[in-house]
Design an enzyme around this catalytic site. Sequence first.
Site, PDB file in Angstrom:
ATOM      1  N   GLY A  57      58.460  31.677  60.199  1.00  0.00           N
ATOM      2  CA  GLY A  57      59.106  32.773  59.468  1.00  0.00           C
ATOM      3  C   GLY A  57      59.067  32.658  57.959  1.00  0.00           C
ATOM      4  N   ASN A  74      56.930  34.170  56.062  1.00  0.00           N
ATOM      5  CA  ASN A  74      56.710  35.546  55.581  1.00  0.00           C
ATOM      6  C   ASN A  74      57.999  36.361  55.671  1.00  0.00           C
ATOM      7  OD1 ASN A  74      53.805  36.248  54.759  1.00  0.00           O
ATOM      8  ND2 ASN A  74      53.540  34.927  56.551  1.00  0.00           N
ATOM      9  N   LEU A 115      50.346  43.750  71.177  1.00  0.00           N
ATOM     10  CA  LEU A 115      51.298  44.858  71.312  1.00  0.00           C
ATOM     11  C   LEU A 115      50.868  45.805  72.428  1.00  0.00           C
ATOM     12  CD1 LEU A 115      52.133  46.030  67.685  1.00  0.00           C
ATOM     13  CD2 LEU A 115      53.080  44.135  68.983  1.00  0.00           C
ATOM     14  N   ASN A 131      50.878  44.595  59.634  1.00  0.00           N
ATOM     15  CA  ASN A 131      50.662  43.207  60.035  1.00  0.00           C
ATOM     16  C   ASN A 131      50.101  42.423  58.856  1.00  0.00           C
ATOM     17  OD1 ASN A 131      50.231  40.961  61.912  1.00  0.00           O
ATOM     18  ND2 ASN A 131      48.046  41.460  61.788  1.00  0.00           N
ATOM     19  N   HIS A 149      47.663  39.300  58.008  1.00  0.00           N
ATOM     20  CA  HIS A 149      46.638  38.462  58.638  1.00  0.00           C
ATOM     21  C   HIS A 149      46.083  37.492  57.585  1.00  0.00           C
ATOM     22  CE1 HIS A 149      43.672  37.286  61.585  1.00  0.00           C
ATOM     23  NE2 HIS A 149      42.789  37.282  60.594  1.00  0.00           N
ATOM     24  N   ASP A 192      43.316  43.815  64.677  1.00  0.00           N
ATOM     25  CA  ASP A 192      43.050  43.674  63.232  1.00  0.00           C
ATOM     26  C   ASP A 192      42.070  44.733  62.705  1.00  0.00           C
ATOM     27  OD1 ASP A 192      44.687  41.375  63.267  1.00  0.00           O
ATOM     28  OD2 ASP A 192      42.984  40.088  63.736  1.00  0.00           O
ATOM     29  N   GLU A 239      49.767  35.620  51.061  1.00  0.00           N
ATOM     30  CA  GLU A 239      50.639  36.277  52.049  1.00  0.00           C
ATOM     31  C   GLU A 239      52.019  36.609  51.506  1.00  0.00           C
ATOM     32  OE1 GLU A 239      50.644  34.673  56.055  1.00  0.00           O
ATOM     33  OE2 GLU A 239      48.889  33.491  55.590  1.00  0.00           O
TER      34      GLU A 239
HETATM   35  C1  GAR Z   1      50.971  33.496  58.902  1.00  0.00           C
HETATM   36  O1  GAR Z   1      49.961  32.725  58.293  1.00  0.00           O
HETATM   37  C2  GAR Z   1      50.411  34.832  59.345  1.00  0.00           C
HETATM   38  O2  GAR Z   1      49.466  35.354  58.458  1.00  0.00           O
HETATM   39  C3  GAR Z   1      49.783  34.472  60.668  1.00  0.00           C
HETATM   40  O3  GAR Z   1      50.739  33.612  61.272  1.00  0.00           O
HETATM   41  C4  GAR Z   1      51.409  32.871  60.230  1.00  0.00           C
HETATM   42  C5  GAR Z   1      52.906  32.970  60.450  1.00  0.00           C
HETATM   43  O4  GAR Z   1      53.615  32.152  59.544  1.00  0.00           O
HETATM   44  N1  GAR Z   1      49.522  35.635  61.469  1.00  0.00           N
HETATM   45  C6  GAR Z   1      48.428  35.772  62.218  1.00  0.00           C
HETATM   46  O5  GAR Z   1      47.599  34.919  62.355  1.00  0.00           O
HETATM   47  C7  GAR Z   1      48.304  37.133  62.908  1.00  0.00           C
HETATM   48  N2  GAR Z   1      47.014  37.298  63.486  1.00  0.00           N
HETATM   49  P1  GAR Z   1      55.169  32.371  59.273  1.00  0.00           P
HETATM   50  O6  GAR Z   1      55.888  32.417  60.636  1.00  0.00           O
HETATM   51  O7  GAR Z   1      55.579  31.171  58.475  1.00  0.00           O
HETATM   52  O8  GAR Z   1      55.345  33.655  58.511  1.00  0.00           O
END
Ligand code: GAR
Length: 208
Positions: A12, A14, A94, A108, A110, A151, A181
């Site tokens: 979490g 992000n 989803l 989303n 990525h 994506d 991100e």
């Molecule tokens: C992040 O790097 C996000 O971009 C990736 O998962 C991680 C979650 O980190 N998402 C994907 O790969 C989606 N295809 P977080 O829980 O610390 O935010």
Amino acid sequence: MLNLAVCVSGGGTNLQAIIDGIAQGSITNTRIKAVISNNPGAYALERARDHGIEAACISPKQFESRGQFNQAFLEKLDSIQPDLVVLAGFLVVLPEQMIQKYKDRIINIHPSLIPSFCGKGYYGLKVHEGALERGVKVTGATVHFVDEGTDTGPIILQQPVMVEQGDTPETLQRRVMEEAEWKILPRAIDLIANGKVQVADGKALVQE
Ligand code: GAR
């Protein structure tokens, strides 16, 4: 006021960037109504609770079939009545019904420059493993709307990040989070909250 539902599966960071952005005023006209996870152990749920945000878990393990899980998840989402659904490290495919119902209202993050290192099988650390294996010199992150593909939806924002000599998937993942991100996801939410993103002909038009 843009009401968010944030879907998470893991740490979490992000989500934390969104919480901080709202607190510091870099994201305006926005509030997080609830955080939902498929994973009861997700630290993101604790981050939400620590900030007084409703945190719910709907795990596939609670249900006999994927269909039942999908239905329960959608019911929970509907009960929140979000204006925007943010997938912030949500590692669940989803259901089509959800994508159609929330068309142009799901975004989303990525961890690559789409269309590189995306699609089926590319998530989390695997994205950075792919980038290092291919030997790219620049990678980054993308915020996009979610459509029926993996994506493939309209791209809202992208931010490049340099690959450095000696990078491991872990060091590259961290740099992509810090330099891309945690900046573009809050920024995209603020743009949407202030009416600066439109979708036309399968592309996102952004007034920065
Ligand atoms: C992040 O790097 C996000 O971009 C990736 O998962 C991680 C979650 O980190 N998402 C994907 O790969 C989606 N295809 P977080 O829980 O610390 O935010």
